[in-house]
Design a protein around this motif. Structure first.
Motif, PDB file in Angstrom:
ATOM      1  N   TYR A  34       0.838  -1.214   0.000  1.00 10.71           N
ATOM      2  CA  TYR A  34       0.000   0.000   0.000  1.00 10.71           C
ATOM      3  C   TYR A  34       0.868   1.259   0.000  1.00 10.71           C
ATOM      4  O   TYR A  34       0.623   2.200  -0.772  1.00 10.71           O
ATOM      5  CB  TYR A  34      -0.932   0.001   1.209  1.00 10.71           C
ATOM      6  N   HIS A  35       1.871   1.289   0.875  1.00 10.77           N
ATOM      7  CA  HIS A  35       2.710   2.483   0.954  1.00 10.77           C
ATOM      8  C   HIS A  35       3.494   2.702  -0.343  1.00 10.77           C
ATOM      9  O   HIS A  35       3.695   3.845  -0.765  1.00 10.77           O
ATOM     10  CB  HIS A  35       3.669   2.370   2.142  1.00 10.77           C
ATOM     11  N   PHE A  36       3.908   1.603  -0.976  1.00 12.82           N
ATOM     12  CA  PHE A  36       4.675   1.727  -2.211  1.00 12.82           C
ATOM     13  C   PHE A  36       3.805   2.291  -3.331  1.00 12.82           C
ATOM     14  O   PHE A  36       4.191   3.250  -4.007  1.00 12.82           O
ATOM     15  CB  PHE A  36       5.251   0.365  -2.612  1.00 12.82           C
ATOM     16  N   TYR A  37       2.619   1.724  -3.528  1.00 13.16           N
ATOM     17  CA  TYR A  37       1.822   2.235  -4.651  1.00 13.16           C
ATOM     18  C   TYR A  37       1.228   3.604  -4.349  1.00 13.16           C
ATOM     19  O   TYR A  37       0.906   4.366  -5.265  1.00 13.16           O
ATOM     20  CB  TYR A  37       0.777   1.222  -5.121  1.00 13.16           C
ATOM     21  N   SER A  38       1.083   3.961  -3.062  1.00  8.55           N
ATOM     22  CA  SER A  38       0.649   5.321  -2.736  1.00  8.55           C
ATOM     23  C   SER A  38       1.699   6.340  -3.162  1.00  8.55           C
ATOM     24  O   SER A  38       1.363   7.434  -3.650  1.00  8.55           O
ATOM     25  CB  SER A  38       0.378   5.454  -1.239  1.00  8.55           C
ATOM     26  N   ALA A  39       2.979   5.972  -2.999  1.00 11.43           N
ATOM     27  CA  ALA A  39       4.057   6.860  -3.449  1.00 11.43           C
ATOM     28  C   ALA A  39       4.138   6.910  -4.968  1.00 11.43           C
ATOM     29  O   ALA A  39       4.681   7.858  -5.539  1.00 11.43           O
ATOM     30  CB  ALA A  39       5.386   6.389  -2.868  1.00 11.43           C
ATOM     31  N   TRP A  40       3.597   5.881  -5.636  1.00  9.19           N
ATOM     32  CA  TRP A  40       3.627   5.837  -7.091  1.00  9.19           C
ATOM     33  C   TRP A  40       2.510   6.676  -7.715  1.00  9.19           C
ATOM     34  O   TRP A  40       2.567   7.014  -8.906  1.00  9.19           O
ATOM     35  CB  TRP A  40       3.498   4.381  -7.572  1.00  9.19           C
ATOM     36  N   LEU A  41       1.482   7.021  -6.970  1.00 11.35           N
ATOM     37  CA  LEU A  41       0.342   7.750  -7.534  1.00 11.35           C
ATOM     38  C   LEU A  41       0.745   9.044  -8.244  1.00 11.35           C
ATOM     39  O   LEU A  41       0.256   9.322  -9.357  1.00 11.35           O
ATOM     40  CB  LEU A  41      -0.687   8.041  -6.438  1.00 11.35           C
ATOM     41  N   PRO A  42       1.638   9.877  -7.671  1.00  7.41           N
ATOM     42  CA  PRO A  42       2.021  11.096  -8.395  1.00  7.41           C
ATOM     43  C   PRO A  42       2.836  10.824  -9.653  1.00  7.41           C
ATOM     44  O   PRO A  42       3.007  11.738 -10.477  1.00  7.41           O
ATOM     45  CB  PRO A  42       2.870  11.863  -7.356  1.00  7.41           C
ATOM     46  N   LEU A  43       3.347   9.595  -9.813  1.00  9.47           N
ATOM     47  CA  LEU A  43       4.182   9.270 -10.968  1.00  9.47           C
ATOM     48  C   LEU A  43       3.392   8.670 -12.124  1.00  9.47           C
ATOM     49  O   LEU A  43       3.945   8.446 -13.207  1.00  9.47           O
ATOM     50  CB  LEU A  43       5.282   8.277 -10.553  1.00  9.47           C
ATOM     51  N   LEU A  44       2.108   8.380 -11.912  1.00 12.77           N
ATOM     52  CA  LEU A  44       1.292   7.797 -12.977  1.00 12.77           C
ATOM     53  C   LEU A  44       1.123   8.798 -14.112  1.00 12.77           C
ATOM     54  O   LEU A  44       1.004  10.008 -13.886  1.00 12.77           O
ATOM     55  CB  LEU A  44      -0.079   7.390 -12.436  1.00 12.77           C
ATOM     56  N   PRO A  45       1.099   8.317 -15.358  1.00 11.38           N
ATOM     57  CA  PRO A  45       0.931   9.229 -16.499  1.00 11.38           C
ATOM     58  C   PRO A  45      -0.461   9.842 -16.498  1.00 11.38           C
ATOM     59  O   PRO A  45      -1.395   9.299 -15.895  1.00 11.38           O
ATOM     60  CB  PRO A  45       1.147   8.313 -17.708  1.00 11.38           C
ATOM     61  N   PRO A  46      -0.627  10.953 -17.180  1.00 13.36           N
ATOM     62  CA  PRO A  46      -1.955  11.593 -17.229  1.00 13.36           C
ATOM     63  C   PRO A  46      -2.942  10.762 -18.051  1.00 13.36           C
ATOM     64  O   PRO A  46      -2.565   9.846 -18.780  1.00 13.36           O
ATOM     65  CB  PRO A  46      -1.670  12.939 -17.882  1.00 13.36           C
ATOM     66  N   ALA A  47      -4.223  11.101 -17.908  1.00  8.36           N
ATOM     67  CA  ALA A  47      -5.269  10.431 -18.688  1.00  8.36           C
ATOM     68  C   ALA A  47      -4.988  10.638 -20.187  1.00  8.36           C
ATOM     69  O   ALA A  47      -4.432  11.677 -20.584  1.00  8.36           O
ATOM     70  CB  ALA A  47      -6.634  10.991 -18.299  1.00  8.36           C
ATOM     71  N   PRO A  48      -5.328   9.658 -21.040  1.00  5.33           N
ATOM     72  CA  PRO A  48      -6.132   8.464 -20.760  1.00  5.33           C
ATOM     73  C   PRO A  48      -5.306   7.231 -20.379  1.00  5.33           C
ATOM     74  O   PRO A  48      -5.822   6.119 -20.394  1.00  5.33           O
ATOM     75  CB  PRO A  48      -6.834   8.239 -22.102  1.00  5.33           C
ATOM     76  N   HIS A  49      -4.017   7.410 -20.053  1.00  5.21           N
ATOM     77  CA  HIS A  49      -3.154   6.263 -19.777  1.00  5.21           C
ATOM     78  C   HIS A  49      -3.050   5.932 -18.288  1.00  5.21           C
ATOM     79  O   HIS A  49      -2.359   4.988 -17.917  1.00  5.21           O
ATOM     80  CB  HIS A  49      -1.743   6.538 -20.330  1.00  5.21           C
ATOM     81  N   THR A  50      -3.734   6.697 -17.438  1.00  6.56           N
ATOM     82  CA  THR A  50      -3.573   6.536 -15.991  1.00  6.56           C
ATOM     83  C   THR A  50      -4.018   5.162 -15.511  1.00  6.56           C
ATOM     84  O   THR A  50      -3.292   4.464 -14.795  1.00  6.56           O
ATOM     85  CB  THR A  50      -4.370   7.627 -15.248  1.00  6.56           C
ATOM     86  N   ASP A  51      -5.213   4.758 -15.905  1.00  8.28           N
ATOM     87  CA  ASP A  51      -5.769   3.493 -15.410  1.00  8.28           C
ATOM     88  C   ASP A  51      -4.949   2.295 -15.890  1.00  8.28           C
ATOM     89  O   ASP A  51      -4.749   1.328 -15.132  1.00  8.28           O
ATOM     90  CB  ASP A  51      -7.223   3.347 -15.847  1.00  8.28           C
ATOM     91  N   ALA A  52      -4.491   2.322 -17.132  1.00 13.31           N
ATOM     92  CA  ALA A  52      -3.687   1.212 -17.648  1.00 13.31           C
ATOM     93  C   ALA A  52      -2.368   1.105 -16.883  1.00 13.31           C
ATOM     94  O   ALA A  52      -1.928   0.004 -16.517  1.00 13.31           O
ATOM     95  CB  ALA A  52      -3.424   1.403 -19.142  1.00 13.31           C
ATOM     96  N   ALA A  53      -1.728   2.239 -16.615  1.00 15.49           N
ATOM     97  CA  ALA A  53      -0.471   2.222 -15.857  1.00 15.49           C
ATOM     98  C   ALA A  53      -0.709   1.725 -14.433  1.00 15.49           C
ATOM     99  O   ALA A  53       0.121   0.996 -13.863  1.00 15.49           O
ATOM    100  CB  ALA A  53       0.143   3.619 -15.847  1.00 15.49           C
ATOM    101  N   TRP A  54      -1.857   2.111 -13.860  1.00 15.84           N
ATOM    102  CA  TRP A  54      -2.196   1.660 -12.511  1.00 15.84           C
ATOM    103  C   TRP A  54      -2.370   0.144 -12.460  1.00 15.84           C
ATOM    104  O   TRP A  54      -1.857  -0.520 -11.567  1.00 15.84           O
ATOM    105  CB  TRP A  54      -3.468   2.365 -12.046  1.00 15.84           C
ATOM    106  N   ARG A  55      -3.085  -0.414 -13.455  1.00 15.78           N
ATOM    107  CA  ARG A  55      -3.281  -1.864 -13.488  1.00 15.78           C
ATOM    108  C   ARG A  55      -1.962  -2.606 -13.672  1.00 15.78           C
ATOM    109  O   ARG A  55      -1.723  -3.646 -13.046  1.00 15.78           O
ATOM    110  CB  ARG A  55      -4.263  -2.228 -14.603  1.00 15.78           C
ATOM    111  N   ASN A  56      -1.099  -2.069 -14.506  1.00 13.85           N
ATOM    112  CA  ASN A  56       0.211  -2.698 -14.707  1.00 13.85           C
ATOM    113  C   ASN A  56       1.028  -2.685 -13.421  1.00 13.85           C
ATOM    114  O   ASN A  56       1.707  -3.674 -13.087  1.00 13.85           O
ATOM    115  CB  ASN A  56       0.982  -1.971 -15.816  1.00 13.85           C
ATOM    116  N   LEU A  57       0.984  -1.561 -12.704  1.00 12.35           N
ATOM    117  CA  LEU A  57       1.718  -1.455 -11.446  1.00 12.35           C
ATOM    118  C   LEU A  57       1.213  -2.490 -10.439  1.00 12.35           C
ATOM    119  O   LEU A  57       2.004  -3.215  -9.816  1.00 12.35           O
ATOM    120  CB  LEU A  57       1.569  -0.041 -10.877  1.00 12.35           C
ATOM    121  N   GLN A  58      -0.096  -2.588 -10.279  1.00  8.95           N
ATOM    122  CA  GLN A  58      -0.673  -3.540  -9.330  1.00  8.95           C
ATOM    123  C   GLN A  58      -0.359  -4.985  -9.720  1.00  8.95           C
ATOM    124  O   GLN A  58      -0.080  -5.830  -8.853  1.00  8.95           O
ATOM    125  CB  GLN A  58      -2.191  -3.341  -9.250  1.00  8.95           C
TER     126      GLN A  58
END
Length: 422
Positions: A34-58
């Motif tokens: 949880y702490h790791f991906y919370s720190a990754w949130l500001p590094l996610l690309p902007p929409a429309p690629h945000t959700d795809a990058a999030w799924r890949n990270l998880q």
């Protein structure tokens, strides 16, 4: 000599931290994913690629958790038994809801460090983030060394034992060798505590008090449990105002302190949520039921379990120390308790009491109040929100007060000549 001892202390802290972060399997520090991906949130690309990058990270995180048998170490979760179970874990990870933003500013600080290795393997990123936690611990130990020197000047036994207790604390080293949100909170809380100690010991003028308030506010913004500092600051502000200010200014300063206290709860959303949960519980259950639940909550598992979880758990409940070591730690804590009684007796009778004891006396009660208030906040959250915070790792933010209390007690049992010999 002192510079050499400090360098050795920091080197020992660094070596222990690196060993722990290297030996502990990935994602085994409490809530580390949880702490790791919370720190990754500001590094996610902007929409429309945000959700795809999030799924890949998880999915990457879940895949490495399966690779290193993460759930085999868990007490309360069952390990995946076959390929279908593993596929289900990966699908569940990909479907994890993405938070809108990190819940505390400390994750943005970690995101700045992760940006350097953003394109690298997920495990390399994890160990890089762990290294930053270890470096944070160096700052905490440095502040603990300053606290020891301020409290026990001319007393090598006390001044060096205080930081050494924190360096050798297994649970503290374990937690701060992983990705978490408590390291930044503890760093700022320690800075606030050391500033208060300096004020108590008359090493700083009281105009430095606002700086301590800023450190405390940053600690609370990083982790709400740091709110245990707020009643202490109210007491200190009231005491200073009453003793050092003329009558017209006293009430003004006290009112300003109360307004700052109220403003903190408004400015920090997580504290506002705590207050709403408290209000909702009291309205639903009533004050008598609330007070009864609050008084009995710390005894729910027993005092021995609470002590055990603070001193003798390296990680989750599956990694306790041997019972014989726990009894040794209990004996040492009991000896410190005898020392506290001796300190109180010396103050009451004024036997062998001198000017150097006064700051230690004030710091003693300040430390006691800090630990009690953290316990009250932990019990309050447990009663109103059913979150179990009355366990050892949530008390690590008070490591300097707890270590200070132990050293104050032990040094009372030693002849003065022995303390000066160190």
């Amino acid at each position: 000599r002192e510079a050499t001892l400090l360098a050795l202390l920091l080197a020992l802290t660094l070596v222990r931290g690196i060993v722990y972060m290297s030996v502990v399997p990935p994602w085994q520090v409490p809530d580390e994913p949880y702490h790791f991906y919370s720190a990754w949130l500001p590094l996610l690309p902007p929409a429309p690629h945000t959700d795809a990058a999030w799924r890949n990270l998880q999915t990457e995180i879940a895949a490495t958790m399966l690779q290193f048998h993460h759930w085999d170490y868990m007490v309360f979760e069952q390990s995946p038994q076959d390929t279908e179970d593993k596929r289900a874990r990966l699908e569940a990870a990909a479907a994890t809801r993405r938070p809108a933003a990190p819940r505390a500013f400390s994750y943005y600080l970690l995101a700045m460090a992760l940006r350097i290795v953003q394109g690298q393997d997920i495990l390399l990123q994890l160990y890089w983030a762990r290294l930053w936690s270890v470096l944070t611990n160096l700052g905490i130990i440095l502040l603990a060394a300053v606290a020891g020197r301020l409290l026990f000047r001319g007393d090598p036994f006390g001044s060096w034992l205080l930081p050494l207790l924190i360096v050798l604390h297994p649970r503290h080293t374990f937690i701060l060798a992983g990705v978490n949100d408590g390291n930044i909170a503890e760093l700022f809380a320690s800075a606030a505590i050391v500033t208060l100690i300096a004020l108590v010991c008359s090493r700083l003028r009281w105009r430095w008090l606002p700086i301590a308030v800023v450190f405390a506010a940053l600690a609370v913004a990083a982790k709400p449990t740091a709110a245990f500092l707020t009643p202490i600051f109210l007491v200190v502000i009231a005491s200073v105002a009453w003793q050092q200010l003329p009558t017209p200014w006293r009430w003004g300063v006290m009112i300003a302190g109360l307004l700052c206290f109220a403003g903190l709860f408004v400015a920090v959303p997580r504290l506002s949520n705590e207050m709403r949960a408290f209000e909702s519980y009291v309205n639903r259950e009533g004050w008598p039921a609330f007070l009864s639940a609050l008084a009995t909550y710390p005894l729910r598992r027993g005092a021995l379990w609470a002590f055990h979880s603070f001193w003798a758990h390296l990680g989750w409940e599956s990694l306790p120390l041997r019972d014989e070591l726990v009894w040794i730690l209990l004996l040492l804590t009991g000896l410190a308790g005898l020392g506290w009684l001796g300190l109180i007796w010396r103050f009451v009778t004024k036997k062998a009491w001198n000017a150097e004891d006064r700051p230690i006396w004030h710091a003693f009660w300040m430390f006691v109040l800090m630990v009690i208030m953290l316990g009250v906040f932990a019990a309050l959250k447990g009663v109103t929100q059913k979150e179990d915070l009355f366990i050892g790792r949530y008390f690590l933010i008070t490591m300097i007060p707890i270590a200070g209390l132990l050293v104050i007690g032990w040094r009372e049992l030693l002849p003065p000549a022995w303390r000066q010999e160190g």
